[in-house]
Design a protein around this motif. Structure first.
Motif, short mmCIF file in Angstrom:
data_model
loop_
_atom_site.label_atom_id
_atom_site.label_comp_id
_atom_site.label_asym_id
_atom_site.label_seq_id
_atom_site.Cartn_x
_atom_site.Cartn_y
_atom_site.Cartn_z
N LEU A 194 0.83 -1.20 0.00
CA LEU A 194 0.00 0.00 0.00
C LEU A 194 0.87 1.26 0.00
O LEU A 194 0.57 2.23 -0.71
N LYS A 195 1.94 1.24 0.77
CA LYS A 195 2.85 2.39 0.79
C LYS A 195 3.50 2.60 -0.57
O LYS A 195 3.66 3.74 -1.04
N LEU A 196 3.88 1.51 -1.20
CA LEU A 196 4.50 1.60 -2.52
C LEU A 196 3.53 2.19 -3.54
O LEU A 196 3.92 3.04 -4.36
N LEU A 197 2.28 1.75 -3.49
CA LEU A 197 1.28 2.30 -4.40
C LEU A 197 1.11 3.80 -4.14
O LEU A 197 1.01 4.60 -5.09
N GLY A 198 1.08 4.19 -2.87
CA GLY A 198 0.98 5.60 -2.54
C GLY A 198 2.14 6.40 -3.08
O GLY A 198 1.97 7.54 -3.56
N GLN A 199 3.35 5.84 -3.06
CA GLN A 199 4.52 6.52 -3.61
C GLN A 199 4.40 6.71 -5.12
O GLN A 199 4.76 7.77 -5.65
N ARG A 200 3.87 5.68 -5.80
CA ARG A 200 3.66 5.82 -7.25
C ARG A 200 2.65 6.93 -7.55
O ARG A 200 2.81 7.70 -8.48
N MET A 201 1.59 6.98 -6.74
CA MET A 201 0.59 8.02 -6.94
C MET A 201 1.18 9.41 -6.68
O MET A 201 0.92 10.35 -7.43
N GLN A 202 1.99 9.53 -5.64
CA GLN A 202 2.59 10.82 -5.34
C GLN A 202 3.51 11.29 -6.46
O GLN A 202 3.56 12.48 -6.78
N ALA A 203 4.22 10.36 -7.07
CA ALA A 203 5.07 10.72 -8.20
C ALA A 203 4.24 11.26 -9.37
O ALA A 203 4.62 12.23 -10.03
N SER A 204 3.09 10.64 -9.62
CA SER A 204 2.20 11.12 -10.68
C SER A 204 1.61 12.48 -10.32
O SER A 204 1.44 13.34 -11.20
N ILE A 205 1.28 12.66 -9.06
CA ILE A 205 0.75 13.95 -8.61
C ILE A 205 1.76 15.06 -8.86
O ILE A 205 1.42 16.15 -9.35
N THR A 206 3.01 14.80 -8.54
CA THR A 206 4.07 15.80 -8.75
C THR A 206 4.25 16.11 -10.23
O THR A 206 4.33 17.30 -10.62
N ALA A 207 4.29 15.07 -11.06
CA ALA A 207 4.50 15.27 -12.49
C ALA A 207 3.33 16.00 -13.14
O ALA A 207 3.51 16.93 -13.94
N GLN A 252 -14.69 -0.36 -3.36
CA GLN A 252 -15.18 0.61 -4.34
C GLN A 252 -14.41 1.92 -4.26
O GLN A 252 -14.02 2.50 -5.28
N ALA A 253 -14.19 2.41 -3.04
CA ALA A 253 -13.45 3.65 -2.87
C ALA A 253 -12.00 3.51 -3.33
O ALA A 253 -11.45 4.37 -4.02
N PHE A 254 -11.38 2.41 -2.94
CA PHE A 254 -9.99 2.14 -3.33
C PHE A 254 -9.89 2.12 -4.86
O PHE A 254 -8.98 2.71 -5.46
N GLY A 255 -10.84 1.44 -5.50
CA GLY A 255 -10.83 1.37 -6.95
C GLY A 255 -10.96 2.74 -7.60
O GLY A 255 -10.28 3.05 -8.59
N HIS A 256 -11.82 3.57 -7.06
CA HIS A 256 -11.99 4.91 -7.63
C HIS A 256 -10.73 5.76 -7.45
O HIS A 256 -10.39 6.56 -8.34
N VAL A 257 -10.04 5.61 -6.33
CA VAL A 257 -8.79 6.34 -6.16
C VAL A 257 -7.74 5.85 -7.16
O VAL A 257 -7.01 6.64 -7.77
N VAL A 258 -7.67 4.55 -7.34
CA VAL A 258 -6.72 3.98 -8.32
C VAL A 258 -7.04 4.50 -9.72
O VAL A 258 -6.14 4.91 -10.47
#
Length: 611
Positions: free
Chosen positions: A482-495, A541-547
């Motif tokens: 879960l932490k790793l997925l969050g890191q990937r998301m944060q990288a996309s947020i920054t870009a 459902q919420a997790f899927g929408h965030v992904v």
């Protein structure tokens, strides 16, 4: 724009599949060879699958007491698929494979799922069956069973559920006992005799191929003759419909596997779905009672082996759901462009003297079409991303491979469940766009919905996926996945945040990610499992929408970066779909995560009698 344009964009611009050719396993390939595979599969799907999709629905499998009858078109489609080499396309050259990346294999299979998902299911099951044997079978089992499946000579199934147990695998009652004192000496593997019943077996009986290789979960009795309770006692067996020798030749003897009946389904009718009896004595085999099966791997490790096939199948189910949704989207889009009805509401109201306009001019029709686009193209990107992780797990350097493994563990429940729910909703919206016509068999959209409705059920229902995600995947390795997925998301947020058009959605994703993390912690903070997991499906459902919000943010970023070499309408469509998802869909997570974080007990405490 066609589906192929989106597929090419995702595969080459977003994922950069061609970069995989720098790795030794894929060094013989190039973008040109990848495109050639897609071209071939698109043509076969167009010529052999699509024209007969309605036929496979109306002429569903029929059992005359002796054999199952399928339309000739299903036989022809299966033969064309096998002859294309796609069953073994990701396998080693040494066994007749092409060593294609998984992401290219998934992209190519999307054409078959879109054209006739039920006619293509036999191949998906067979590929997963054979891949499991390549991972867990003995050298002889690989040579005899897996290679003949990859060649299309035999097809395969997975036999898990039982009538009395359903998805509760710990309650399996099928028994497997050693077949005599020399049972360990059979060259095909330790030989057992199986007795029991299996339900919901797709592809369980047909005559498309000369043999069917069943992978069957069963329990080996203990010394006291009783079955070991729970899942630890489950073993996995190869049970062929027709017996074979160690060279892969049919012996001429039928195994004691009998069709008890066909299930008559709402949709997905082109795939036989069966109740099978093992060892009932209808086809007695010399030397003892029961169906002959060969142990795969170690006793008691059957479920771990089967999950190899199930996880691959779950991504495949998600892709199938995606492409059914996509087929409905394209059909309703075409209809909306041609169907004239009503007049637009202008500054001074409707002008009854003006001619009717195509319904695509109406804002609410655009809403329904844009929702379908957001669901289906987002789900396709998710499936390809997961397939790319499979390639990274198998061919990346050690750190990257381990990270890919962890991400796949977390994302697999989403890759299966999210498209199954929301691309089904896309099919419902497609019917709505067509109005009354959509509810008739004169148009294909009603069949797409019926076919897709299965995908929320098979390979693990929504409830099972939710329990797997919240109860296991987000907790495993101290939450490292879960932490790793969050890191990937944060990288996309920054870009994405560095691009002015995406600043707002990038901030929204950051807030949603924080909300998801807080709800995850709150669900388990001092809670008992039954309380924490009572709202596992809203969590899913919420997790899927965030992904999917993350996927859309990164796809939109890529479209902006590549806009100079893409058609303007293509880029605008991607940006509009991303904007729709953030403004209409992502806000849904507040209600879902609210009951998770508060550990709402409405459903947990409800008395069955109150219903």
């Amino acid at each position: 724009m066609t589906m192929r344009a989106t597929l090419d964009f995702l595969l080459h611009d977003w994922i950069d599949a061609a970069s995989l050719t720098a790795r030794p396993r894929f060094a013989d390939h190039s973008r040109e060879t990848f495109d050639s595979v897609l071209d071939t599969c698109e043509r076969i799907a167009r010529e052999k699958f699509a024209p007969y999709n309605r036929l496979a629905d109306t002429e569903e499998p029929r059992f005359d007491g002796e054999r199952v009858h399928l339309p000739q078109a299903t036989h022809d489609a299966a033969r064309a698929y096998a002859e294309s080499g796609m069953l073994a396309c990701a396998q080693d050259y040494e066994i007749g494979g092409m060593q294609l990346p998984c992401v290219v294999e998934m992209a190519a299979n999307s054409f078959f799922s879109m054209s006739s998902v039920s006619m293509g299911a036999y191949a998906m099951l067979t590929s997963g069956n054979a891949s499991l044997l390549m991972a867990h079978g003995s050298p002889t089992q690989k040579a005899v069973f897996a290679r003949n499946e990859f060649a299309g000579r035999w097809f395969g199934t997975m036999c898990l559920s039982e009538p009395q147990a359903g998805s509760s695998l710990s309650d399996l009652a099928t028994r497997a006992v050693p077949d005599g004192p020399d049972f360990q000496d059979d060259p095909l593997g330790p030989r057992y005799r199986l007795k029991g019943h299996k339900m919901w077996i797709s592809g369980g009986e047909h005559e498309i191929t000369e043999n069917i290789i069943h992978l069957v979960l069963a329990k080996i009795p203990g010394p006291d003759g009783k079955l070991v309770p729970g899942v630890k006692g489950i073993s996995l067996f190869i049970v062929p419909k027709r017996l074979v020798d160690a060279e892969g030749r049919l012996t001429g003897e039928r195994n004691d596997v009998a069709l008890a009946g066909l299930n008559h389904k709402c949709g997905y009718r082109g795939t036989t779905n069966t109740l099978l009896n093992f060892g009932e004595g209808r086809f007695p085999v010399r030397g003892g009672a029961g169906a002959i099966g060969y142990l795969v791997g170690e006793p008691g490790r059957g479920l771990a082996c089967m999950f190899h096939m199930m996880n691959e199948a779950r991504i495949g189910v998600g892709l199938g759901a995606t492409m059914l949704g996509y087929a409905g989207f394209l059909a309703s889009l075409d209809y909306a462009r041609q169907r004239t009805q009503g007049r637009p509401v202008g500054p001074t109201g409707k002008d009854p003297a003006s001619p009717p306009v195509p319904i695509i001019e109406h804002a609410d029709v655009k809403r329904m079409l844009l929702a379908q686009k957001a669901y289906c193209e987002g789900a396709l990107a998710l499936a390809l991303y997961c397939a790319r992780l499979v390639d990274e797990q198998h061919t990346g350097e050690s750190t990257a491979a381990d990270e890919a493994r962890l991400l796949l563990e977390v994302l697999t429940p989403i890759a299966k469940s999210w498209p199954s729910e929301w691309c089904l909703e896309a099919n419902s919206l497609a019917i709505q766009v067509l109005g009354g016509y959509g509810y008739t068999r004169d148009f294909p959209v009603e069949q797409y919905w019926r076919d897709n409705r299965l995908n929320m059920i098979h390979e693990g229902t929504h409830g099972i996926q939710g329990l797997d995600l919240l109860g296991r995947k987000v907790l495993m390795d101290d939450g490292r996945g879960l932490k790793l997925l969050g890191q990937r998301m944060q990288a996309s947020i920054t870009a994405a945040g560095a691009l002015p058009p995406l600043t707002e959605p990038a901030q929204a994703l950051g807030q949603a990610l924080a909300r998801l993390g807080a709800a995850t912690r709150a669900a388990w903070a001092g809670a008992q499992p039954d309380e924490a997991l009572a709202n596992a499906t809203p969590y899913l459902q919420a997790f899927g929408h965030v992904v999917l919000a993350w996927i859309w943010l990164d796809v939109a970023r890529c479209a902006l970066v590549c806009r100079d070499r893409l058609a303007p309408d293509f880029v605008d469509g991607k940006l509009a779909a991303a904007r729709y998802f953030y403004r209409y869909e992502l806000p849904r997570i507040e209600a879902w995560l609210g009951v998770v974080a508060s550990r709402d007990r409405t459903c947990l405490d409800l008395s069955p009698q109150a219903l």
